[in-house]
Structure formats: structure tokens, C-alpha cells
Design a protein around this motif. Structure first.
Motif, PDB file in Angstrom:
ATOM      1  N   UNK A   1      52.843  36.596  43.052  1.00 48.53           N
ATOM      2  CA  UNK A   1      53.542  37.602  42.243  1.00 48.53           C
ATOM      3  C   UNK A   1      52.622  38.553  41.490  1.00 48.53           C
ATOM      4  N   UNK A   2      51.348  38.205  41.349  1.00 47.15           N
ATOM      5  CA  UNK A   2      50.481  38.985  40.460  1.00 47.15           C
ATOM      6  C   UNK A   2      50.295  40.440  40.915  1.00 47.15           C
ATOM      7  N   UNK A   3      50.234  40.764  42.216  1.00 44.69           N
ATOM      8  CA  UNK A   3      50.093  42.187  42.564  1.00 44.69           C
ATOM      9  C   UNK A   3      51.260  43.032  42.056  1.00 44.69           C
ATOM     10  N   UNK A   4      52.479  42.523  42.198  1.00 44.98           N
ATOM     11  CA  UNK A   4      53.657  43.276  41.740  1.00 44.98           C
ATOM     12  C   UNK A   4      53.674  43.390  40.222  1.00 44.98           C
ATOM     13  N   UNK A   5      53.318  42.319  39.529  1.00 46.35           N
ATOM     14  CA  UNK A   5      53.330  42.347  38.070  1.00 46.35           C
ATOM     15  C   UNK A   5      52.297  43.326  37.525  1.00 46.35           C
ATOM     16  N   UNK A   6      51.139  43.363  38.145  1.00 48.35           N
ATOM     17  CA  UNK A   6      50.090  44.299  37.722  1.00 48.35           C
ATOM     18  C   UNK A   6      50.526  45.733  37.972  1.00 48.35           C
ATOM     19  N   UNK A   7      51.171  45.970  39.105  1.00 49.65           N
ATOM     20  CA  UNK A   7      51.667  47.317  39.397  1.00 49.65           C
ATOM     21  C   UNK A   7      52.729  47.731  38.391  1.00 49.65           C
ATOM     22  N   UNK A   8      53.618  46.813  38.014  1.00 51.34           N
ATOM     23  CA  UNK A   8      54.651  47.114  37.023  1.00 51.34           C
ATOM     24  C   UNK A   8      54.055  47.508  35.673  1.00 51.34           C
ATOM     25  N   UNK A   9      52.969  46.856  35.303  1.00 47.67           N
ATOM     26  CA  UNK A   9      52.328  47.126  34.016  1.00 47.67           C
ATOM     27  C   UNK A   9      51.301  48.255  34.086  1.00 47.67           C
ATOM     28  N   UNK A  10      51.069  48.784  35.289  1.00 50.34           N
ATOM     29  CA  UNK A  10      50.167  49.937  35.498  1.00 50.34           C
ATOM     30  C   UNK A  10      48.785  49.696  34.899  1.00 50.34           C
ATOM     31  N   UNK A  11      48.220  48.531  35.182  1.00 54.25           N
ATOM     32  CA  UNK A  11      46.874  48.247  34.707  1.00 54.25           C
ATOM     33  C   UNK A  11      45.867  49.167  35.391  1.00 54.25           C
ATOM     34  N   UNK A  12      44.815  49.480  34.663  1.00 57.85           N
ATOM     35  CA  UNK A  12      43.762  50.339  35.182  1.00 57.85           C
ATOM     36  C   UNK A  12      42.410  49.673  34.978  1.00 57.85           C
ATOM     37  N   UNK A  13      41.443  50.068  35.800  1.00 63.12           N
ATOM     38  CA  UNK A  13      40.087  49.530  35.680  1.00 63.12           C
ATOM     39  C   UNK A  13      39.480  49.933  34.332  1.00 63.12           C
ATOM     40  N   UNK A  14      38.590  49.068  33.810  1.00 64.94           N
ATOM     41  CA  UNK A  14      38.071  47.837  34.407  1.00 64.94           C
ATOM     42  C   UNK A  14      38.995  46.646  34.179  1.00 64.94           C
ATOM     43  N   UNK A  15      39.167  45.868  35.230  1.00 60.68           N
ATOM     44  CA  UNK A  15      39.984  44.660  35.168  1.00 60.68           C
ATOM     45  C   UNK A  15      39.227  43.503  35.805  1.00 60.68           C
ATOM     46  N   UNK A  16      39.531  42.314  35.345  1.00 54.61           N
ATOM     47  CA  UNK A  16      38.971  41.100  35.921  1.00 54.61           C
ATOM     48  C   UNK A  16      40.124  40.240  36.418  1.00 54.61           C
ATOM     49  N   UNK A  17      39.992  39.715  37.629  1.00 55.58           N
ATOM     50  CA  UNK A  17      41.017  38.871  38.231  1.00 55.58           C
ATOM     51  C   UNK A  17      40.571  37.412  38.125  1.00 55.58           C
ATOM     52  N   UNK A  18      41.454  36.548  37.643  1.00 51.53           N
ATOM     53  CA  UNK A  18      41.157  35.116  37.535  1.00 51.53           C
ATOM     54  C   UNK A  18      42.272  34.349  38.237  1.00 51.53           C
ATOM     55  N   UNK A  19      41.892  33.502  39.180  1.00 44.63           N
ATOM     56  CA  UNK A  19      42.858  32.760  39.983  1.00 44.63           C
ATOM     57  C   UNK A  19      42.532  31.276  39.904  1.00 44.63           C
ATOM     58  N   UNK A  20      43.536  30.471  39.578  1.00 50.27           N
ATOM     59  CA  UNK A  20      43.322  29.026  39.529  1.00 50.27           C
ATOM     60  C   UNK A  20      44.234  28.359  38.522  1.00 50.27           C
ATOM     61  N   UNK A  21      44.296  27.055  38.597  1.00 48.54           N
ATOM     62  CA  UNK A  21      45.190  26.287  37.736  1.00 48.54           C
ATOM     63  C   UNK A  21      44.884  26.463  36.250  1.00 48.54           C
ATOM     64  N   UNK A  22      43.638  26.802  35.913  1.00 47.58           N
ATOM     65  CA  UNK A  22      43.261  26.983  34.505  1.00 47.58           C
ATOM     66  C   UNK A  22      44.038  28.117  33.840  1.00 47.58           C
ATOM     67  N   UNK A  23      44.531  29.060  34.631  1.00 45.83           N
ATOM     68  CA  UNK A  23      45.275  30.186  34.060  1.00 45.83           C
ATOM     69  C   UNK A  23      46.549  29.704  33.364  1.00 45.83           C
ATOM     70  N   UNK A  24      47.043  28.538  33.763  1.00 50.97           N
ATOM     71  CA  UNK A  24      48.249  27.990  33.138  1.00 50.97           C
ATOM     72  C   UNK A  24      48.034  27.694  31.650  1.00 50.97           C
ATOM     73  N   UNK A  25      46.788  27.604  31.215  1.00 54.97           N
ATOM     74  CA  UNK A  25      46.478  27.329  29.813  1.00 54.97           C
ATOM     75  C   UNK A  25      46.448  28.594  28.956  1.00 54.97           C
ATOM     76  N   UNK A  26      46.605  29.750  29.558  1.00 55.37           N
ATOM     77  CA  UNK A  26      46.408  31.004  28.820  1.00 55.37           C
ATOM     78  C   UNK A  26      47.342  31.148  27.623  1.00 55.37           C
ATOM     79  N   UNK A  27      48.606  30.858  27.799  1.00 54.47           N
ATOM     80  CA  UNK A  27      49.549  31.004  26.695  1.00 54.47           C
ATOM     81  C   UNK A  27      49.221  30.045  25.557  1.00 54.47           C
ATOM     82  N   UNK A  28      48.765  28.861  25.885  1.00 57.01           N
ATOM     83  CA  UNK A  28      48.449  27.847  24.871  1.00 57.01           C
ATOM     84  C   UNK A  28      47.154  28.168  24.137  1.00 57.01           C
TER      85      UNK A  28
END
Length: 276
Positions: A231-258
Motif C-alpha cells: 500500500x505504501x506507493x499509493x499512500x505516498x502518492x496521496x500525500x504528495x511526498x517530495x524528495x528528499x525521502x528515505x524508504x524503510x521496509x521491515x517489521x520494525x516499522x510497526x513500532x513507529x507509532x509507539x
């Protein structure tokens, strides 16, 4: 405490001291000026010339000595103010003029910063140089986003990759990047995010693995968008993010809200975080 290497000086045959040109390849960190190293700050205050990239954070150039020559090198994708070979020639020329040159790069000069290419040129031309490491985006941005790159319960390894190769291709080692229980950090991959997502899923990474994209990390403009690999490509497009951006992929991302702690609002801008 050990001392930092001094700026070199040489005595000519007449006994008069003259300065020797030298190039310092300096990492400026991920954006927040307070993440600059003490060595980097001191060199900026002493430099005769500073050649800097567009990823150098706002406020860092204020540390440059008054009267120093400032040269903007650009290095945005498809918008290079100076091509790399011209940058190489420029820093050599400035050093041969007897100047102390700071080549200032966002992040760390040896992690997707082309510092290795520039150091090679300096070595071949017989120019003295020094490498001054900086906090790379993967480390600084992930910390400010509240995403640990490793965690005993989620990820035992971490891989850095670039989404923008020298020939503009995206021919990455997808089998290695798609391995489970590891964190993948991709620099300069915003434009290729849909293809990155597609390839990782095609090579075995689960579509529901958590993923995040961080825009302007460590700065008052930081935005964090989270979702899944699918889902992340669509979500990023919806929010119109622009460079510079860093992409992080993995189970650790589940801790971001906490674990999110950085309040961009305290940095004179509204905090903006969007989650799935």
C-alpha cells in the motif's frame, strides 16, 4: 582525549610558512544542524572554500567562515548544477590554489554520497584529503521517525540500497533485499517506489510487511507516511511526498507509532504524521 588531525601547514625554503591546499570531504548529517559533528563545524569555520550539495540542511551554511567562497554543486536528480566530473575538477583546482576546501555533503560522504569517487580523483591528482564522517540518513532519519533499524524481536540485519543507480536503472539484488526478518533502507528511491514495491513482493517479501517513507527527516518539515509494502506507493502518492525521502521496509516499522518522539511542531512547524 585524542585530538583531531590539524590543518596542514608547510614551511617553504625561505622559512616562510605557507598554507597547503587540502580537501575535506565532510558529512553534513541528515538535516538537523545539531547533528553536525564538532570536527565538521570547526572545519566550516576555518575553510577558504566550501562546495556544497542541495541536501545540506538549512542553518549549516551559517557556520561557514565569513569571506569563504561558497560554490553550490546541486546534485538533485536530473538537476545537476555541476556534473560529477566538473565537481572533481573544481575541488582539485581550489586545492591547487592553496585553499582549504570543504566538500560538504548531506549525510555521510561514503554512503551514497559519491565521496569515494571524489577521494579517488584527489588521490590520483596528489591532493591531500581527509574524510570527515557524518550521520547518514538511514541512522538519523530512522531515529527521528521512531523506527529502530534493528530489534531482537523483528530484525537481525539491516541493508542499505540506493533507488537511483548511476545509469538510472533499478537493477538491484532483489533476492537479497527480499529476505525476511531484515530491515531494508532505500535512499533516493521515491520516484521508483512502485517498482521497488512490486519487485520485492515478486521476489518473496510479504505484501503486508510494514513500510514507511520519511520526507525531510530530522527537520521541522519532517513527514512520516506508513503502510504496507503493497500500500505504501499509493499512500505516498496521496500525500504528495517530495524528495528528499528515505524508504524503510521491515517489521520494525510497526513500532513507529509507539516510539515516535520527535515533535516537528516544537521545531517551529506543525507535526505531520500519516499512518495506515
Amino acid at each position: 582525549m585524542s585530538k583531531s588531525p590539524p590543518i596542514l601547514q608547510r614551511f617553504d625554503p625561505a622559512g616562510e610558512r605557507r598554507r597547503v591546499g587540502r580537501v575535506f570531504l565532510v558529512g553534513a548529517g541528515p538535516g538537523d544542524p545539531e547533528l553536525l559533528t564538532l570536527r565538521a563545524a570547526r572545519l566550516l569555520a576555518q575553510a577558504d572554500a566550501v562546495v556544497y550539495d542541495h541536501l545540506v540542511g538549512s542553518g549549516i551554511l551559517e557556520l561557514v567562515r565569513k569571506g569563504a567562497e561558497l560554490v553550490y554543486a546541486g546534485k538533485e536528480k536530473c538537476r545537476h548544477t555541476l556534473p560529477q566530473d566538473e565537481i572533481n575538477a573544481l575541488i582539485v583546482r581550489l586545492a591547487r590554489q592553496g585553499k582549504q576546501v570543504v566538500r560538504l555533503k548531506g549525510g555521510d560522504p561514503f554512503i551514497f554520497g559519491r565521496g569515494g569517487e571524489e577521494a579517488e580523483t584527489l588521490a590520483e591528482e596528489g591532493i591531500d584529503f581527509e574524510i570527515v564522517p557524518g550521520i547518514t540518513a538511514a541512522s538519523g532519519v530512522s531515529c527521528y521517525a521512531g523506527i529502530p533499524l534493528t530489534h531482537r524481536d523483528y530484525a537481525q540485519s539491516c541493508v542499505f540500497a540506493t533507488g537511483h543507480l548511476k545509469d538510472d536503472s533499478l537493477n538491484l539484488d532483489w533476492d537479497n533485499l527480499a529476505r525476511p526478518r531484515q530491515t531494508v533502507v532505500i535512499y533516493m528511491g521515491l520516484g521508483a517506489l512502485p517498482e521497488i514495491s512490486r519487485q520485492l513482493i515478486a521476489h518473496g517479501r510479504m505484501p503486508d510487511v510494514p513500510a514507511a517513507v520519511v520526507e525531510q527527516g530530522t527537520t521541522h518539515s519532517q513527514r512520516v507516511v506508513t503502510g504496507t509494502l503493497a500500500s505504501i506507493p499509493e499512500r505516498v502518492a496521496e500525500q504528495a511526498l517530495k524528495s528528499p525521502c528515505l524508504i524503510i521496509i521491515g517489521e520494525v516499522v510497526a513500532l513507529q507509532q509507539k516510539l515516535q518522539w520527535f515533535d516537528a511542531g516544537a521545531q517551529e512547524a506543525p507535526k505531520r504524521a500519516v499512518s495506515a
